[in-house]
Design a protein around this motif. Structure first.
Motif, mmCIF file in Angstrom:
data_model
loop_
_atom_site.group_PDB
_atom_site.id
_atom_site.type_symbol
_atom_site.label_atom_id
_atom_site.label_comp_id
_atom_site.label_asym_id
_atom_site.label_seq_id
_atom_site.Cartn_x
_atom_site.Cartn_y
_atom_site.Cartn_z
ATOM 1 N N LEU A 164 -7.692 -8.812 -8.487
ATOM 2 C CA LEU A 164 -7.901 -7.868 -7.396
ATOM 3 C C LEU A 164 -7.632 -6.452 -7.896
ATOM 4 C CD1 LEU A 164 -6.826 -10.683 -6.071
ATOM 5 C CD2 LEU A 164 -6.820 -9.315 -4.005
ATOM 6 N N VAL A 165 -8.424 -5.515 -7.411
ATOM 7 C CA VAL A 165 -8.252 -4.115 -7.775
ATOM 8 C C VAL A 165 -7.731 -3.378 -6.544
ATOM 9 C CG1 VAL A 165 -9.365 -2.024 -8.644
ATOM 10 C CG2 VAL A 165 -10.139 -4.282 -9.440
ATOM 11 N N MET A 166 -6.615 -2.696 -6.736
ATOM 12 C CA MET A 166 -5.981 -1.946 -5.655
ATOM 13 C C MET A 166 -6.039 -0.461 -6.001
ATOM 14 S SD MET A 166 -5.080 -4.833 -4.332
ATOM 15 C CE MET A 166 -4.162 -4.433 -2.878
ATOM 16 N N VAL A 167 -6.330 0.376 -5.014
ATOM 17 C CA VAL A 167 -6.342 1.818 -5.240
ATOM 18 C C VAL A 167 -5.095 2.417 -4.584
ATOM 19 C CG1 VAL A 167 -7.737 2.412 -3.205
ATOM 20 C CG2 VAL A 167 -7.744 3.915 -5.181
ATOM 21 N N ALA A 168 -4.453 3.345 -5.292
ATOM 22 C CA ALA A 168 -3.288 4.046 -4.757
ATOM 23 C C ALA A 168 -3.762 5.075 -3.727
ATOM 24 C CB ALA A 168 -2.528 4.740 -5.883
ATOM 25 N N LEU A 169 -3.049 5.154 -2.608
ATOM 26 C CA LEU A 169 -3.431 6.071 -1.540
ATOM 27 C C LEU A 169 -2.324 7.078 -1.249
ATOM 28 C CD1 LEU A 169 -4.944 3.487 0.976
ATOM 29 C CD2 LEU A 169 -6.171 4.901 -0.690
ATOM 30 N N ASP A 170 -2.739 8.286 -0.868
ATOM 31 C CA ASP A 170 -1.770 9.284 -0.434
ATOM 32 C C ASP A 170 -1.547 9.143 1.071
ATOM 33 O OD1 ASP A 170 -3.898 10.562 0.876
ATOM 34 O OD2 ASP A 170 -4.057 12.174 -0.603
ATOM 35 N N GLU A 171 -0.799 10.079 1.651
ATOM 36 C CA GLU A 171 -0.459 9.978 3.075
ATOM 37 C C GLU A 171 -1.665 10.137 3.996
ATOM 38 O OE1 GLU A 171 -0.152 13.854 1.300
ATOM 39 O OE2 GLU A 171 1.120 12.139 0.920
ATOM 40 N N THR A 172 -2.778 10.679 3.497
ATOM 41 C CA THR A 172 -3.988 10.819 4.320
ATOM 42 C C THR A 172 -4.965 9.667 4.119
ATOM 43 O OG1 THR A 172 -5.243 12.085 2.686
ATOM 44 C CG2 THR A 172 -3.783 13.342 4.170
ATOM 45 N N GLY A 173 -4.619 8.732 3.210
ATOM 46 C CA GLY A 173 -5.499 7.610 2.945
ATOM 47 C C GLY A 173 -6.513 7.868 1.844
ATOM 48 N N SER A 174 -6.358 8.979 1.143
ATOM 49 C CA SER A 174 -7.246 9.303 0.023
ATOM 50 C C SER A 174 -6.663 8.777 -1.279
ATOM 51 C CB SER A 174 -7.435 10.819 -0.085
ATOM 52 O OG SER A 174 -8.042 11.316 1.091
ATOM 53 N N PRO A 175 -7.522 8.447 -2.249
ATOM 54 C CA PRO A 175 -7.006 7.992 -3.547
ATOM 55 C C PRO A 175 -6.114 9.056 -4.186
ATOM 56 C CG PRO A 175 -9.340 7.519 -3.380
ATOM 57 C CD PRO A 175 -8.985 8.382 -2.187
ATOM 58 N N ARG A 176 -5.085 8.591 -4.865
ATOM 59 C CA ARG A 176 -4.169 9.506 -5.550
ATOM 60 C C ARG A 176 -3.882 8.984 -6.945
ATOM 61 N NH1 ARG A 176 1.018 7.623 -6.196
ATOM 62 N NH2 ARG A 176 1.678 5.949 -4.807
ATOM 63 N N GLU A 177 -3.458 9.881 -7.817
ATOM 64 C CA GLU A 177 -3.141 9.491 -9.185
ATOM 65 C C GLU A 177 -1.893 8.618 -9.212
ATOM 66 O OE1 GLU A 177 -3.317 12.182 -12.439
ATOM 67 O OE2 GLU A 177 -4.922 13.349 -11.488
ATOM 68 N N ILE A 178 -1.909 7.648 -10.112
ATOM 69 C CA ILE A 178 -0.772 6.749 -10.270
ATOM 70 C C ILE A 178 0.187 7.359 -11.308
ATOM 71 C CG2 ILE A 178 -0.043 4.462 -11.064
ATOM 72 C CD1 ILE A 178 -2.810 3.444 -10.104
ATOM 73 N N PRO A 179 1.456 7.479 -10.958
ATOM 74 C CA PRO A 179 2.414 8.046 -11.914
ATOM 75 C C PRO A 179 2.647 7.088 -13.090
ATOM 76 C CG PRO A 179 3.564 7.261 -9.958
ATOM 77 C CD PRO A 179 2.098 7.101 -9.700
ATOM 78 N N PRO A 180 3.006 7.638 -14.245
ATOM 79 C CA PRO A 180 3.341 6.756 -15.388
ATOM 80 C C PRO A 180 4.565 5.934 -15.056
ATOM 81 C CG PRO A 180 3.802 9.059 -15.904
ATOM 82 C CD PRO A 180 3.168 9.034 -14.554
ATOM 83 N N GLU A 181 4.730 4.817 -15.778
ATOM 84 C CA GLU A 181 5.898 3.952 -15.531
ATOM 85 C C GLU A 181 7.177 4.624 -15.910
ATOM 86 O OE1 GLU A 181 5.610 -0.591 -15.646
ATOM 87 O OE2 GLU A 181 4.296 0.115 -17.250
#
Length: 132
Positions: free
Chosen positions: A115-132
């Motif tokens: 499954l592919v999951m997209v990270a979302l911001d507070e408005t529901g838009s895609p956001r960059e994923i922080p490094p580990e």
């Protein structure tokens, strides 16, 4: 670990969810609906995705789901997840669902997929994923 004449195989990934299949989850033949199993896999992928991205995720794709064996009423479904890939805004999660047969210790892999999951911001838009 399995006793269905298959090679011994261990679940891959981290145990993310366990729950018991109930009569309401089954069709008239007593097998659990495949959609119920996929829903549990989606929930587990979201849990793993939430942990990795540090926030909200949404499913954008379900790739290569394979149903290997049926789940029966009373089986305990154990869902294992592992991160396969992290992109700029999405994370790919490998998911395996295993059934512990009702009132036994027999465990068999019943379903697997990605499954592919997209990270979302507070408005529901895609956001960059922080490094580990």
């Amino acid at each position: 670990m399995t006793t269905d004449g298959e090679e011994d195989e261990a679940p891959k990934g981290e145990l993310t969810m366990r729950l018991q299949a109930m009569p309401a989850d089954a069709n008239a033949d007593g097998d659990v609906f495949g959609g119920w199993v996929v829903a549990q896999m989606d929930l587990a992928a979201a849990i793993r995705g939430n942990e990795r991205v540090g926030g909200r995720v949404a499913t954008v794709a379900i790739n290569g789901v394979s149903f290997r064996k049926p789940v029966k009423i009373g089986d305990v479904l154990a869902v294992y997840t592992s991160i396969e890939r992290v992109g700029r805004t999405s994370v790919t999660v490998a998911v395996e669902a295993w059934a512990q047969r009702h009132l036994t210790r027999t465990k068999v892999k019943v379903t697997e997929g990605t499954l592919v999951m997209v990270a979302l911001d507070e408005t529901g838009s895609p956001r960059e994923i922080p490094p580990e």
